[in-house]
Write a protein that holds these residues in place. Structure first.
Motif, PDB file in Angstrom:
ATOM      1  N   CYS A 142       0.832  -1.210   0.000  1.00  0.00           N
ATOM      2  CA  CYS A 142       0.000   0.000   0.000  1.00  0.00           C
ATOM      3  C   CYS A 142       0.862   1.253   0.000  1.00  0.00           C
ATOM      4  N   VAL A 143       1.459   1.521  -1.146  1.00  0.00           N
ATOM      5  CA  VAL A 143       2.283   2.714  -1.320  1.00  0.00           C
ATOM      6  C   VAL A 143       1.772   3.432  -2.565  1.00  0.00           C
ATOM      7  N   PRO A 144       0.914   4.435  -2.434  1.00  0.00           N
ATOM      8  CA  PRO A 144       0.364   4.948  -1.174  1.00  0.00           C
ATOM      9  C   PRO A 144      -0.720   4.029  -0.624  1.00  0.00           C
ATOM     10  N   ALA A 145      -1.095   4.286   0.620  1.00  0.00           N
ATOM     11  CA  ALA A 145      -2.110   3.439   1.244  1.00  0.00           C
ATOM     12  C   ALA A 145      -3.472   3.647   0.593  1.00  0.00           C
ATOM     13  N   THR A 146      -3.796   4.877   0.230  1.00  0.00           N
ATOM     14  CA  THR A 146      -5.090   5.186  -0.379  1.00  0.00           C
ATOM     15  C   THR A 146      -4.917   6.344  -1.356  1.00  0.00           C
ATOM     16  N   HIS A 147      -6.009   6.688  -2.027  1.00  0.00           N
ATOM     17  CA  HIS A 147      -6.032   7.844  -2.935  1.00  0.00           C
ATOM     18  C   HIS A 147      -6.396   9.123  -2.192  1.00  0.00           C
ATOM     19  N   LEU A 148      -6.579   9.028  -0.883  1.00  0.00           N
ATOM     20  CA  LEU A 148      -7.051  10.157  -0.093  1.00  0.00           C
ATOM     21  C   LEU A 148      -5.917  10.892   0.615  1.00  0.00           C
ATOM     22  N   GLU A 149      -4.684  10.702   0.161  1.00  0.00           N
ATOM     23  CA  GLU A 149      -3.530  11.338   0.780  1.00  0.00           C
ATOM     24  C   GLU A 149      -2.419  11.448  -0.256  1.00  0.00           C
ATOM     25  N   THR A 150      -1.415  12.251   0.052  1.00  0.00           N
ATOM     26  CA  THR A 150      -0.278  12.425  -0.844  1.00  0.00           C
ATOM     27  C   THR A 150       0.939  11.748  -0.235  1.00  0.00           C
ATOM     28  N   PRO A 161     -10.941   3.117  11.019  1.00  0.00           N
ATOM     29  CA  PRO A 161     -12.141   3.886  11.374  1.00  0.00           C
ATOM     30  C   PRO A 161     -11.875   4.771  12.597  1.00  0.00           C
ATOM     31  N   HIS A 162     -12.609   5.888  12.765  1.00  0.00           N
ATOM     32  CA  HIS A 162     -13.751   6.246  11.929  1.00  0.00           C
ATOM     33  C   HIS A 162     -13.501   7.584  11.226  1.00  0.00           C
ATOM     34  N   LEU A 163     -12.956   8.555  11.947  1.00  0.00           N
ATOM     35  CA  LEU A 163     -12.671   9.860  11.344  1.00  0.00           C
ATOM     36  C   LEU A 163     -11.169  10.128  11.418  1.00  0.00           C
ATOM     37  N   LYS A 164     -10.546  10.424  10.286  1.00  0.00           N
ATOM     38  CA  LYS A 164      -9.113  10.700  10.221  1.00  0.00           C
ATOM     39  C   LYS A 164      -8.887  11.976   9.415  1.00  0.00           C
ATOM     40  N   ILE A 165      -7.624  12.379   9.281  1.00  0.00           N
ATOM     41  CA  ILE A 165      -7.279  13.572   8.531  1.00  0.00           C
ATOM     42  C   ILE A 165      -6.000  13.329   7.743  1.00  0.00           C
ATOM     43  N   THR A 166      -5.973  13.762   6.501  1.00  0.00           N
ATOM     44  CA  THR A 166      -4.764  13.706   5.680  1.00  0.00           C
ATOM     45  C   THR A 166      -4.482  15.105   5.147  1.00  0.00           C
ATOM     46  N   ASP A 167      -3.467  15.226   4.309  1.00  0.00           N
ATOM     47  CA  ASP A 167      -3.174  16.533   3.711  1.00  0.00           C
ATOM     48  C   ASP A 167      -4.298  17.014   2.804  1.00  0.00           C
ATOM     49  N   MET A 168      -5.205  16.108   2.432  1.00  0.00           N
ATOM     50  CA  MET A 168      -6.342  16.483   1.589  1.00  0.00           C
ATOM     51  C   MET A 168      -7.558  16.913   2.402  1.00  0.00           C
ATOM     52  N   GLY A 169      -7.534  16.679   3.729  1.00  0.00           N
ATOM     53  CA  GLY A 169      -8.649  17.076   4.581  1.00  0.00           C
ATOM     54  C   GLY A 169      -9.143  15.938   5.457  1.00  0.00           C
ATOM     55  N   VAL A 219     -11.268  12.738   6.631  1.00  0.00           N
ATOM     56  CA  VAL A 219     -11.684  11.538   5.912  1.00  0.00           C
ATOM     57  C   VAL A 219     -12.671  10.747   6.757  1.00  0.00           C
ATOM     58  N   ASP A 220     -13.833  10.474   6.188  1.00  0.00           N
ATOM     59  CA  ASP A 220     -14.777   9.525   6.772  1.00  0.00           C
ATOM     60  C   ASP A 220     -14.343   8.140   6.300  1.00  0.00           C
ATOM     61  N   VAL A 221     -13.706   7.398   7.191  1.00  0.00           N
ATOM     62  CA  VAL A 221     -13.138   6.110   6.790  1.00  0.00           C
ATOM     63  C   VAL A 221     -14.236   5.099   6.480  1.00  0.00           C
ATOM     64  N   ASP A 222     -15.360   5.184   7.182  1.00  0.00           N
ATOM     65  CA  ASP A 222     -16.456   4.242   6.943  1.00  0.00           C
ATOM     66  C   ASP A 222     -17.024   4.394   5.525  1.00  0.00           C
ATOM     67  N   LYS A 223     -17.077   5.640   5.038  1.00  0.00           N
ATOM     68  CA  LYS A 223     -17.555   5.889   3.677  1.00  0.00           C
ATOM     69  C   LYS A 223     -16.405   5.960   2.682  1.00  0.00           C
ATOM     70  N   PHE A 224     -15.177   6.037   3.216  1.00  0.00           N
ATOM     71  CA  PHE A 224     -13.961   6.129   2.416  1.00  0.00           C
ATOM     72  C   PHE A 224     -14.023   7.335   1.473  1.00  0.00           C
ATOM     73  N   GLU A 225     -14.317   8.495   2.080  1.00  0.00           N
ATOM     74  CA  GLU A 225     -14.406   9.715   1.291  1.00  0.00           C
ATOM     75  C   GLU A 225     -14.068  10.918   2.165  1.00  0.00           C
ATOM     76  N   LEU A 226     -13.687  12.007   1.504  1.00  0.00           N
ATOM     77  CA  LEU A 226     -13.381  13.232   2.217  1.00  0.00           C
ATOM     78  C   LEU A 226     -14.649  13.839   2.788  1.00  0.00           C
ATOM     79  N   VAL A 227     -14.487  14.505   3.938  1.00  0.00           N
ATOM     80  CA  VAL A 227     -15.609  15.106   4.651  1.00  0.00           C
ATOM     81  C   VAL A 227     -15.549  16.615   4.465  1.00  0.00           C
ATOM     82  N   ALA A 228     -16.662  17.207   4.182  1.00  0.00           N
ATOM     83  CA  ALA A 228     -16.734  18.668   4.116  1.00  0.00           C
ATOM     84  C   ALA A 228     -16.652  19.217   5.531  1.00  0.00           C
ATOM     85  N   ALA A 229     -15.608  19.976   5.803  1.00  0.00           N
ATOM     86  CA  ALA A 229     -15.419  20.541   7.143  1.00  0.00           C
ATOM     87  C   ALA A 229     -16.201  21.831   7.306  1.00  0.00           C
TER      88      ALA A 229
END
Length: 571
Positions: free
Chosen positions: A142-150, A551-559, A561-571
């Protein structure tokens, strides 16, 4: 090895096993805990070269160790570890844990790989050829681990395939992107297909039911993310090996030790995942996990089986895990079984001492200029918003799972601010690989800091700079100091640095001996405690907040992240 050389070795073993010749090494009059039968029997143990050739009999040796009053067990196997999280180079990890009985460690270098890609992987493969313990390397999936981070690099299936036949490689490392598996992401499936039929490590926190069935159907064989017995029992019932973890943040032995009995132990193992040298010094390594499980009432023989034979079988290491003829002579001598008090370690037939580590040639360090980020200013950390209501990451002590909370924070001039009086701090993740210059921003509860800030370049798994603080001013000082020292940990109060630990190797590891890192961590821990932080390992707790596969709520350089939905969260 050619046939003639192999025959010569076999003849030596036969003669020493038969007692015709003295064994190279004999442990005399020791009490052997047989993890196959559960019995404790007094015996001699005869060793020829790196292999056990005699038990349950009497032998004479060219070298003899008096085992009277001590117990012999197989060497411990750490089935999943990120050596980078010990904050020292692989050679220092080796020197730190081998004397504590860990004779085999199976590492996933995906921390350094997410910073440096194949260069980081090669560094670990080269290092593994020089360590005294048997360091095995899983290829980071997993390099990168997901598409939700740089991340700093990308490893595709073809990149990993080039290394699959390296003598230290077992298979594919933890498949963290379980959403990518379930949604049939093409790049994810490329890696699973490339290693189809080979060993593949798992990572599936809270995955259950049909989703777990689908995940396992792809050939994934274990999980180190179980935090409850119910979760673990479902996974065992479905043929998954559960790796019971106890690291510096995630401490699951207390919750899972009830699983360890003669029936289930073949389907278990132990791992440390992420454990720093201060915790190793104060508590131990795998010896700590064994001791802790037994203290919770786990069967002693089953516990040692979990740490040795079961671990070996789960990873296809059929030459170790028993103290028996024909097995690798990795043996730990203990003064006390229940306390797992390590008295002496035999690794590949040789007693471990200071000389074991002398004269090794380690590969040169890599990634000494990995922080590619200009200094920041307070304005960079501002959080414009339309109101005071906001999602908040809820930290759970000693867990990497977080809560998804909602809170109202101070709101002035169209911006949200930290509320340290209510333990709500600002958190930011600053991209540091030189690609996007992103800064993800949000709020977190649980650090307890009334005044001050922390910053870290250890931020699983992409390892961007993560900072938390009560004020933008202190956070700026912490982040800029981190950039200056090339990565590590920094603590700030009232605009002044009150503690730091430099980690110049890819922003993850020190160039110093583990003892020096241990002492620096002690001082840093005291500095953070003085800020009011109640967390036992605040920097490692911080390091897991940018991990968007837990799970459940995390943060990356992109903002956020709702890990359960696997999508960025509008802050």
């Amino acid at each position: 090895m050619d046939r003639a050389a192999a025959k010569a070795i076999l003849k030596q073993r036969i003669d020493q096993a038969m007692g015709r010749n003295r064994a190279d090494l004999v442990i005399k009059n020791v009490r052997l805990l047989n993890v196959a039968t559960g019995s404790i029997d007094e015996t001699d143990i005869a060793i020829c070269g790196d292999t056990i050739v005699g038990t349950y009999d009497r032998y004479d040796g060219l070298v003899e160790i008096d085992g009277k009053g001590r117990f012999a067990v197989p060497g411990f196997i750490d089935t999943h570890v990120h050596c980078e999280s010990t904050l020292v180079a692989p050679s220092e990890f080796d020197r730190c844990v081998l004397p504590r009985g860990t004779t085999t460690a199976i590492c996933d270098p995906h921390e350094i790989c997410n910073v440096m890609g194949e260069a980081g992987l090669q560094y670990f493969l080269d290092s593994a050829l020089t360590t005294a313990l048997d360091l095995r390397v899983q290829l980071s999936s997993c390099v990168p681990a997901t598409h939700l981070e740089t991340a700093g690099a990308r490893l595709k299936a073809d990149d990993l395939a080039r290394h699959r036949h390296h003598p230290k490689v077992i298979g594919l490392a933890e498949f963290m992107n379980f959403p990518g598996v379930l949604w049939k992401d093409e790049e994810t499936l490329d890696k699973l297909a490339e290693f189809y039929g080979a060993h593949i490590d798992g990572h599936s926190p809270l995955v259950t039911g049909k989703e777990l069935n689908a995940y396992l159907s792809c050939g994934i064989r274990n999980c180190h993310e179980c935090t409850s017995q119910a979760e673990a029992r479902e996974k065992i019932a479905k043929g998954m090996q559960v790796l019971i973890r106890d690291g510096s943040v995630s401490k699951d032995v207390d919750a899972l030790s009830g699983l360890i009995d003669p029936v289930t132990s073949p389907f278990l193992a132990f791992c440390t995942d992420d454990r720093n040298p201060l915790d190793i010094a104060e508590e131990g390594h795998l010896d700590h996990l064994i001791r802790r499980a037994i203290a919770h009432g786990a069967d002693i023989a089953a516990t040692y089986r979990t740490a040795t034979w079961s671990a070996a079988r789960g990873f296809g290491l059929k030459d170790r895990g028993l103290v028996a003829p024909g097995y690798l002579a990795d043996i730990v001598l203990l003064d006390d079984l229940a306390q797992c008090t390590v008295s002496q370690v035999i690794r590949a037939g040789k007693p471990v001492s200071a000389e074991t580590f002398a004269g090794r040639t380690s590969p040169p360090p890599v990634g000494l200029n990995s922080i590619k980020r200009d200094r920041i200013v307070a304005e960079d950390l501002a959080i414009p918003a339309s109101g005071p209501g906001t999602p908040v990451i809820g930290v759970l002590p000693n867990k990497i799972i977080t809560e998804a909370l909602q809170a109202t924070v101070p709101y002035r001039n169209g911006r949200r601010h930290a509320d340290p009086d209510n333990d709500i701090l600002k958190i930011v993740v600053v991209e540091r690989h030189g690609f996007t210059r992103n800064i993800g921003k949000g709020f977190v509860k649980g650090f307890g800091i009334r005044s001050g800030a922390l910053a870290s370049s250890v931020g699983h798994d992409s390892h961007n700079i993560c900072a938390v603080g009560s004020s933008d001013a202190d956070m700026v000082v912490a982040i800029n100091r981190l950039i200056e020292i090339g990565g590590g940990f920094v603590a700030v109060k009232d605009g002044a640095v009150v503690g730091e630990l430099a980690l110049p190797v890819a922003g993850l590891m020190s160039l110093k001996p583990f003892e020096a890192v241990e002492h620096e961590l002690e001082a840093l821990r005291a500095s953070v405690k003085a800020l009011g932080c109640p967390l036992a390992e605040p920097f490692l707790q911080l390091a897991f907040l940018p991990l968007p596969v837990i799970p459940h709520l995390k943060i990356t350089d992109m903002g956020l992240v709702d890990v359960d939905k696997f999508e960025l969260v509008a802050a």
